[in-house]
Design an enzyme around this catalytic site. Structure first.
Site, PDB file in Angstrom:
ATOM      1  N   ASP A 168       0.811  -1.223   0.000  1.00  0.00           N
ATOM      2  CA  ASP A 168       0.000   0.000   0.000  1.00  0.00           C
ATOM      3  C   ASP A 168       0.843   1.271   0.000  1.00  0.00           C
ATOM      4  O   ASP A 168       0.313   2.371  -0.190  1.00  0.00           O
ATOM      5  CB  ASP A 168      -0.925   0.017   1.218  1.00  0.00           C
ATOM      6  CG  ASP A 168      -2.060  -0.978   1.091  1.00  0.00           C
ATOM      7  OD1 ASP A 168      -2.482  -1.246  -0.043  1.00  0.00           O
ATOM      8  OD2 ASP A 168      -2.519  -1.486   2.131  1.00  0.00           O
TER       9      ASP A 168
ATOM     10  N   ARG B 206      -4.999   6.676  -1.472  1.00  0.00           N
ATOM     11  CA  ARG B 206      -3.540   6.703  -1.373  1.00  0.00           C
ATOM     12  C   ARG B 206      -2.909   7.508  -2.511  1.00  0.00           C
ATOM     13  O   ARG B 206      -1.871   8.151  -2.314  1.00  0.00           O
ATOM     14  CB  ARG B 206      -2.992   5.278  -1.315  1.00  0.00           C
ATOM     15  CG  ARG B 206      -3.512   4.520  -0.111  1.00  0.00           C
ATOM     16  CD  ARG B 206      -2.694   3.304   0.228  1.00  0.00           C
ATOM     17  NE  ARG B 206      -3.422   2.463   1.184  1.00  0.00           N
ATOM     18  CZ  ARG B 206      -3.485   2.681   2.487  1.00  0.00           C
ATOM     19  NH1 ARG B 206      -2.853   3.727   3.003  1.00  0.00           N
ATOM     20  NH2 ARG B 206      -4.170   1.875   3.283  1.00  0.00           N
TER      21      ARG B 206
END
Length: 444
Positions: free
Chosen positions: A318, A393
């Site tokens: 991530d 993100r």
């Protein structure tokens, strides 16, 4: 919104939201346990709140006691009930895939859906192995949501080799195995985050793990009686990445993030930043709720390019967008290997990361599943508008880039950042000076 360079370095001692992976699992295991589980530090972003609502719909008593403090009165393994309505998982792929595992082991019918982004994401990676338990899944092409699930009346234990490193697939199979007689066995060729295994033990299940290098074999004894147990959720290392990387890039910065989870299968980013020459330290290491935690400090640093091996990808999957931003400010060639998993996140994160860099004057190339960024130490021009594809993100990484680029960096949408990092903009402005991240018209 746009982010612009602050007039001074970033300073602060911060606490970021609780770990999202642990928060999802705490609610789910609380729902499967006998007794009342007390959870503190729970991430109260939209993704986790969707999981709380789903557990409530499946029969658990879920109550918010105070900020980050929740109580879950569980139903016991095999005790979930059929929901009266569709389970809407919003933007959370983790919740959707893990709940598929929960539902597979219960003889009930349920329908899962989500927002436009989640409805595009593949679910066959979990529905195909889970079908071998006896559960039935019916969805759109590619197994995509909306997805109807008919759980198995007598679920079979699985012996499954995970073909592509994925903690979500592994966890879904283990969750289904809780309701099966016998031993569920999962083999992964590359180790992925082990929060599910840790929490299974914490709640009283018998779990055996055999490790041989990166290869791991997990065995779970089925039909345990899980007992309620308190959970302290550590600060999310994926969330801590944003203020820490920002501190490395903005001259004069020193930022400490407190109580960050230091699970060895989640700390690939921190290892990589050290290899890049980051002034990066850990203090106050301790264990809370079965997970290692510590206080992380980052200071402005001159970074260099790095070659990141593919077997590190599961421990930082991530964090690659914000790592790519760091590489844009490094001198030399950075090569991040084995990023196939990025193609099936909230967006095609590999393509979105390349586009983020290109929009701001940084050239990047993709060779197979590798991302390559070559820089000579020149300033990052910035000035671009980044299309986020509803990916939190990508949005946060772009805003971090704008704090150190020559011109402000804009993102097309930030509304979904609160799904995983409530208060991100106010926290960054608190370190950098109010208005550094602001609506685009205020910085025009």
């Amino acid at each position: 919104m746009r982010a612009a360079s602050p007039e001074r370095g970033l300073r602060g001692r911060l606490t970021v939201p609780g770990d999202k992976s642990v928060s999802h699992r705490a609610l789910m295991f609380g729902a499967l346990a006998v007794g009342t589980t007390e959870i503190t530090g729970l991430l109260e972003g939209e993704d986790v709140l969707r999981t709380a609502a789903a557990m409530r719909a499946l029969g658990a008593e879920v109550e918010r006691v105070g900020e980050g403090h929740w109580r879950v009165a569980g139903r016991g393994v095999g005790g979930l009930v059929e929901p009266a309505d569709v389970l809407d998982m919003g933007n959370s792929g983790t919740a959707a895939r893990l709940i598929c595992g929960l539902l597979a082991g219960h003889p009930i019918f349920a329908v899962l859906t989500g927002d436009a982004s989640l409805r595009k994401r593949p679910m066959k990676r979990v529905t195909e192995p889970l079908s071998a338990t006896g559960a039935r899944f019916s969805g759109r092409s590619g197994g995509r949501l909306p997805l109807a699930v008919e759980g198995a009346a007598d679920p079979m234990p699985l012996d499954y080799v995970v073909p592509v490193p994925s903690a979500q697939v592994k966890s879904a199979v283990l969750l289904a195995g809780l309701c099966a007689r016998g031993i569920t066995r999962v083999e992964e060729r590359e180790a992925t985050r082990d929060h599910t295994e840790n929490m299974l033990r914490h709640f009283g299940a018998v779990v055996r793990v055999e490790a041989d290098g990166n290869r791991r074999v997990i065995e779970l004894e089925g039909q345990p009686e899980l007992r309620a147990a308190p959970v302290v959720v550590p600060a999310d290392p994926s969330s801590a990445a944003f203020p820490l990387v920002a501190a490395l890039l903005v001259p004069g910065s020193e930022v400490t993030v407190q109580g960050v989870g230091l699970n060895p299968l989640r700390t690939g980013l921190f290892t990589t930043l050290r290899e890049m020459g980051a002034d990066f330290s850990v203090s106050g290491e301790r264990v809370e709720g079965g997970e290692a935690v510590g206080d992380l400090t980052a200071r402005f640093s001159a970074l260099r390019g790095v070659d990141v091996p593919g077997d590190r990808a599961p421990s930082m999957i991530d964090e690659y967008p914000v790592l790519a931003v760091a590489a844009a400010y490094a001198r030399g060639v950075s090569r991040f290997r084995g990023l196939a998993e990025l193609r099936v996140k909230e967006s095609d994160r590999l393509a979105a990361t390349v586009a983020l860099l290109a929009a701001n004057g940084v050239r990047a190339e993709v060779e197979g599943d590798d991302l390559i960024i070559a820089r000579d130490g020149a300033p990052v021009p910035g000035g671009g508008v980044v299309e986020t594809h509803m990916d939190h993100r990508i949005a946060m990484s772009a805003l971090v880039m704008g704090l150190a680029s020559e011109r402000p960096v804009a993102v097309d949408d930030t509304g979904f950042i609160d799904t995983s990092f409530p208060g991100f903009v106010s926290m960054m402005n608190g370190m950098a000076g109010e208005g550094v991240i602001a609506p685009a018209e205020e910085l025009a």
